[in-house]
Scaffold this motif. Structure first.
Motif, PDB file in Angstrom:
ATOM      1  N   THR A 341      35.730  41.778  -1.059  1.00 57.39           N
ATOM      2  CA  THR A 341      34.840  41.707   0.113  1.00 57.39           C
ATOM      3  C   THR A 341      33.403  41.735  -0.395  1.00 57.39           C
ATOM      4  O   THR A 341      33.148  42.127  -1.520  1.00 57.39           O
ATOM      5  N   ASP A 342      32.481  41.314   0.469  1.00 57.59           N
ATOM      6  CA  ASP A 342      31.078  41.488   0.113  1.00 57.59           C
ATOM      7  C   ASP A 342      30.827  42.967  -0.133  1.00 57.59           C
ATOM      8  O   ASP A 342      31.357  43.815   0.578  1.00 57.59           O
ATOM      9  N   LEU A 343      30.020  43.259  -1.137  1.00 53.68           N
ATOM     10  CA  LEU A 343      29.704  44.654  -1.431  1.00 53.68           C
ATOM     11  C   LEU A 343      28.313  44.948  -0.878  1.00 53.68           C
ATOM     12  O   LEU A 343      27.320  44.359  -1.309  1.00 53.68           O
ATOM     13  N   ILE A 344      28.268  45.841   0.083  1.00 51.40           N
ATOM     14  CA  ILE A 344      27.008  46.185   0.744  1.00 51.40           C
ATOM     15  C   ILE A 344      26.347  47.332  -0.021  1.00 51.40           C
ATOM     16  O   ILE A 344      27.027  48.281  -0.409  1.00 51.40           O
ATOM     17  N   ALA A 345      25.045  47.237  -0.237  1.00 48.66           N
ATOM     18  CA  ALA A 345      24.327  48.331  -0.891  1.00 48.66           C
ATOM     19  C   ALA A 345      24.326  49.542   0.037  1.00 48.66           C
ATOM     20  O   ALA A 345      23.846  49.472   1.159  1.00 48.66           O
ATOM     21  N   LEU A 346      24.907  50.654  -0.454  1.00 44.45           N
ATOM     22  CA  LEU A 346      24.940  51.877   0.341  1.00 44.45           C
ATOM     23  C   LEU A 346      23.615  52.613   0.206  1.00 44.45           C
ATOM     24  O   LEU A 346      23.294  53.486   0.993  1.00 44.45           O
ATOM     25  N   ARG A 347      22.872  52.244  -0.836  1.00 41.26           N
ATOM     26  CA  ARG A 347      21.640  52.929  -1.168  1.00 41.26           C
ATOM     27  C   ARG A 347      20.699  51.875  -1.712  1.00 41.26           C
ATOM     28  O   ARG A 347      21.134  50.888  -2.302  1.00 41.26           O
ATOM     29  N   SER A 348      19.399  52.057  -1.487  1.00 40.10           N
ATOM     30  CA  SER A 348      18.435  51.097  -2.018  1.00 40.10           C
ATOM     31  C   SER A 348      18.302  51.268  -3.518  1.00 40.10           C
ATOM     32  O   SER A 348      18.494  52.356  -4.043  1.00 40.10           O
ATOM     33  N   ASN A 349      17.949  50.176  -4.186  1.00 40.30           N
ATOM     34  CA  ASN A 349      17.582  50.284  -5.597  1.00 40.30           C
ATOM     35  C   ASN A 349      16.178  49.706  -5.759  1.00 40.30           C
ATOM     36  O   ASN A 349      15.978  48.537  -5.440  1.00 40.30           O
ATOM     37  N   PRO A 350      15.177  50.468  -6.213  1.00 44.42           N
ATOM     38  CA  PRO A 350      15.242  51.913  -6.437  1.00 44.42           C
ATOM     39  C   PRO A 350      15.412  52.647  -5.103  1.00 44.42           C
ATOM     40  O   PRO A 350      15.020  52.151  -4.068  1.00 44.42           O
ATOM     41  N   SER A 351      15.952  53.853  -5.204  1.00 48.15           N
ATOM     42  CA  SER A 351      16.202  54.596  -3.974  1.00 48.15           C
ATOM     43  C   SER A 351      14.902  55.159  -3.410  1.00 48.15           C
ATOM     44  O   SER A 351      14.778  55.322  -2.206  1.00 48.15           O
TER      45      SER A 351
END
Ligand code: AMP
Ligand code: MG
Length: 703
Positions: A341-351
């Motif tokens: 599946t598409d992998l959604i960023a759970l957290r921003s990079n950089p956070s």
């Protein structure tokens, strides 16, 4: 053995007969059978549900299928309770005890509060059971929990603590409650488990059990349920939990079944407690698999004699689709796997906004053009050790690469551009606001698609997935490829070979090629030129693999049993592709499994695998259609070719030019080994002379 043929989840209820229209708070049963998600079943009463389950278990057993069935109420009670009631520590004895006392009818009317009163009477002081619909009834059951000591038996089991379950098995009323569900569910389980093949986890050995009952709790995948959008929450819970169990992966399921802490087995355990991330990833996998390949998926348009390579590829591209199921795997083990599946960023990079350099941070509005002097504050900001507090206006603070920007800092000046004095720094303005800093999410903002479905995960992809918050990844199961050689003349490598025999060169080559692709391989050995032997080999291969590669016997000669068999099964097509080296390919379906009948000649076998079978296998594996990346290089050779067939020459690059093997003889295995790639010459007529650009495809591009 941890594989099950069906994964079923039951959302039990202690309520009265539910409305005819599917409603919440009734009994819902979700199931995944052979990887296929079933429409959840709605049952209005416990009596109907028990009949449904009994019939289901019988059907699965008679079909020789292993069934895992989960129920969403506690199978056991906190330490000491069962002994106090029955004199035994065996929770199954208590199941029978309850079974003898609980009464239920077709309207769902039951005596659970009377039985709870009997149980409470066996303990001194109020409780342990509490909660009831009417404060005036059942005097032995406290209306509220306050005043219950829970001294002889604890309020919660270890499993409840680990899973952070909000309710206790002693709470009979007020949401969220499981106490009543258990009183009304355990008698049913006590009856269903009388069947010999049924075993109850974690109280009994389940290794050889045909049907296994487990306790589960939908709270473990609450996030996925919340996001699901089904107006009936219970239905979403059983659908997603059965999906999670079916797709969590055999190793992880084993780990969950084994993960019962010492000494608490008799209390029962919630399967998956402590493994929530795995279950959640599996619950979020796609529910819908594309339909299986059709038996006529290799059919060719009528009247075509020699099919150009591009037309053949376009047909394969249209007809191949994923045949593998999704599963979840730990990030650390996911390299080379296909993202499901598409992998959604759970957290921003950089956070967080941070500094890209070692230097001094300040607010850009505090400085202007020309020389600047700023007082330094005490303390500093380093990666992992942030500056505490807010930077006062007009000040600067020491910052080290990777540190979160302290409050009040939006700009950083580089060490090299600063003179440092006692408690002060000096540098030249102006500096652009944000200089030498990284903004939160400037690489990937939370919520964005970090990696798209179908990607074959690279080491760098794992870095990205980790950075944006993932520890478990949804991937497709590895494609299983069976490899079979055929021919009376073929001898096993390393064994004595008689006259007229040749060694099996294709099998070791194709097995290792497919392993390099990351597929699971099944070595089917070599079948003699005997129709029954080849048939049996195909039959076995079709049960053990998702795709079958064979070599030899693919033409129309007397001893070409492979094509004969595929033709007999009605699903064979002879693909006469305009390419050299190659012979007609026999493409067909055997018991629903695609078969690529490759030419016997090793040079042709490798070229046909790379050009045709490889992209088809990746499409079957869920990675979509992948073109090998070639590039133009000046030829280091001379060659004239006639129109009609595309040609692939064994080649390599030396001194910036493509050189080709000295012989085009298709028996020259040494040329395959010499080569590092292929030169592709177009379908039409061509005259290549030294220096003319030709298309070169390195073997490494065929991944
Ligand atoms: P066939 O496609 O069966 O007519 O085989 C074409 C040529 O490839 C024959 O010379 C075979 O002996 C040879 N051949 C078939 N299978 C293999 C194999 N597994 N390894 C090496 N050569 C093979
Ligand atoms: Mg042969």
């Amino acid at each position: 053995m941890t594989r099950f043929d069906s994964y079923t989840v039951v959302d039990w209820s202690a309520g009265l007969r539910a409305p005819a229209r599917p409603s919440p708070n009734a009994i819902w049963i979700g199931s995944v059978q052979d990887g296929v998600e079933q429409e959840p079943v709605y049952l209005r009463t416990r009596i109907e549900a028990e009949a449904w389950l009994s019939a289901f278990i019988e059907r699965e057993e008679q079909a020789g299928r292993r069934a895992l069935i989960g129920f969403d109420f506690p199978f056991g009670y906190p330490q000491g309770f069962v002994r106090a009631v029955t004199g035994s520590d065996d929770p199954l004895v208590f199941w029978d005890w309850l079974g003898e006392r609980i009464e239920d009818d077709a309207e769902g009317r039951n005596n659970r509060f009377d039985v709870a009163e009997t149980l409470n009477a066996m303990f001194t002081g109020p409780g342990p059971f509490w909660g009831k619909p009417n404060e005036a009834l059942w005097p032995e059951i406290p209306y509220r929990k306050a005043g219950i000591a829970f001294d002889r038996v604890p309020e919660r089991r270890q499993a409840d603590l680990r899973a952070q379950a909000s309710s206790s098995c002693f709470q009979l009323f007020f949401n969220p409650t499981v106490g009543s569900q258990a009183l009304m569910g355990l008698p049913m389980l006590s009856r269903l488990r009388r069947r010999a093949g049924v075993k109850v986890w974690p109280f009994e050995r389940i290794e050889d059990a045909q049907t296994v009952f487990i306790e589960i709790w939908p709270g473990l995948i609450e996030g996925a349920v919340k996001d699901d959008g089904d107006p009936i929450r219970d239905r979403a819970q059983v659908r997603l939990l059965s999906r999670a169990l079916a797709h969590v992966g055999e190793g992880e399921l084993r780990a969950m079944l084994d993960d019962v802490p010492d000494g608490v087995r008799q209390e029962g355990w919630i399967l998956g407690a402590g493994h929530e991330a795995h279950l959640m990833t599996a619950a979020r996998l796609p529910d819908l698999m594309p339909p299986p390949l059709r038996n006529d998926c290799f059919a060719l348009p009528a009247g075509v004699d020699w099919t150009p390579v591009d037309d053949a590829l376009a047909m394969l591209r249209d007809r191949m689709r994923p045949v593998v199921k999704p599963q979840s795997v730990p990030l650390f083990e996911a390299a080379g796997r296909v993202l499901a599946t598409d992998l959604i960023a759970l957290r921003s990079n950089p956070s967080h906004p941070n500094t890209a350099v070692d230097g001094y941070g300040f607010g850009a509005s505090d400085i202007g053009d020309g020389p600047q002097i700023l007082p330094l504050v005490q303390g500093r900001a380093a990666a992992g050790a942030p500056f505490v507090g807010e930077l006062p206006p007009g000040h600067a603070v020491r910052v080290l690469t990777g540190a979160d920007l302290p409050q009040g800092v939006d700009t950083v000046v580089l060490d090299e551009d600063v003179s440092v004095g006692e408690g002060r720094i000096a540098f030249h303005g102006p500096l652009k606001r944000g200089a030498n800093t990284r903004k939160a999410g400037e690489d990937v903002p939370a919520g964005d698609v970090a990696l798209s479905a179908g990607r074959i995960l690279t080491p760098a992809d794992l870095a990205l997935a980790a950075a944006v918050g993932h520890g478990i990844l949804p991937v497709f199961e590895r494609l299983r490829v069976a490899i079979l050689s055929t021919g009376d003349e073929i001898a096993e490598p390393g064994t004595p070979a008689g006259t007229g025999q040749i060694y099996d060169a294709n099998r070791p080559m194709l097995l290792s090629l497919c392993r390099d692709f990351g597929f699971d391989t099944v070595d089917m050995g070599c079948a003699r030129d005997d129709r029954e032997i080849v048939r049996r080999a195909l039959e076995r291969a079709a049960t053990q693999a998702d795709v079958i590669l064979t070599s030899g016997g693919a033409s129309a000669g007397d001893e070409d049993h492979l094509s004969a068999l595929l033709r007999e099964s009605g699903a064979m097509q002879e693909w006469r592709i305009a390419l050299k080296p190659g012979r007609p390919l026999a493409l067909g379906m055997w018991d629903g499994t695609p078969v690529f009948g490759l030419p016997g000649n090793p040079v042709a076998a490798l070229v046909c695998t790379l050009i045709f079978a490889r992209p088809a296998m990746w499409a079957l594996a869920g990675a979509g259609w992948r073109e090998p990346q070639g590039f133009d290089v000046p030829a280091g050779f001379e060659k004239r070719k006639k129109p009609g067939r595309r040609e692939y020459l064994r080649a390599r690059i030396r001194n910036g030019r493509a050189e080709v093997f000295k012989s085009e003889g298709s028996g020259r295995i040494s040329g395959l080994s010499w080569a590092e790639g292929l030169v592709e010459l177009p379908d039409g007529e061509a005259h290549v002379s030294p220096g003319v650009p030709v298309r070169y495809i390195p073997f490494g591009s065929f991944f």
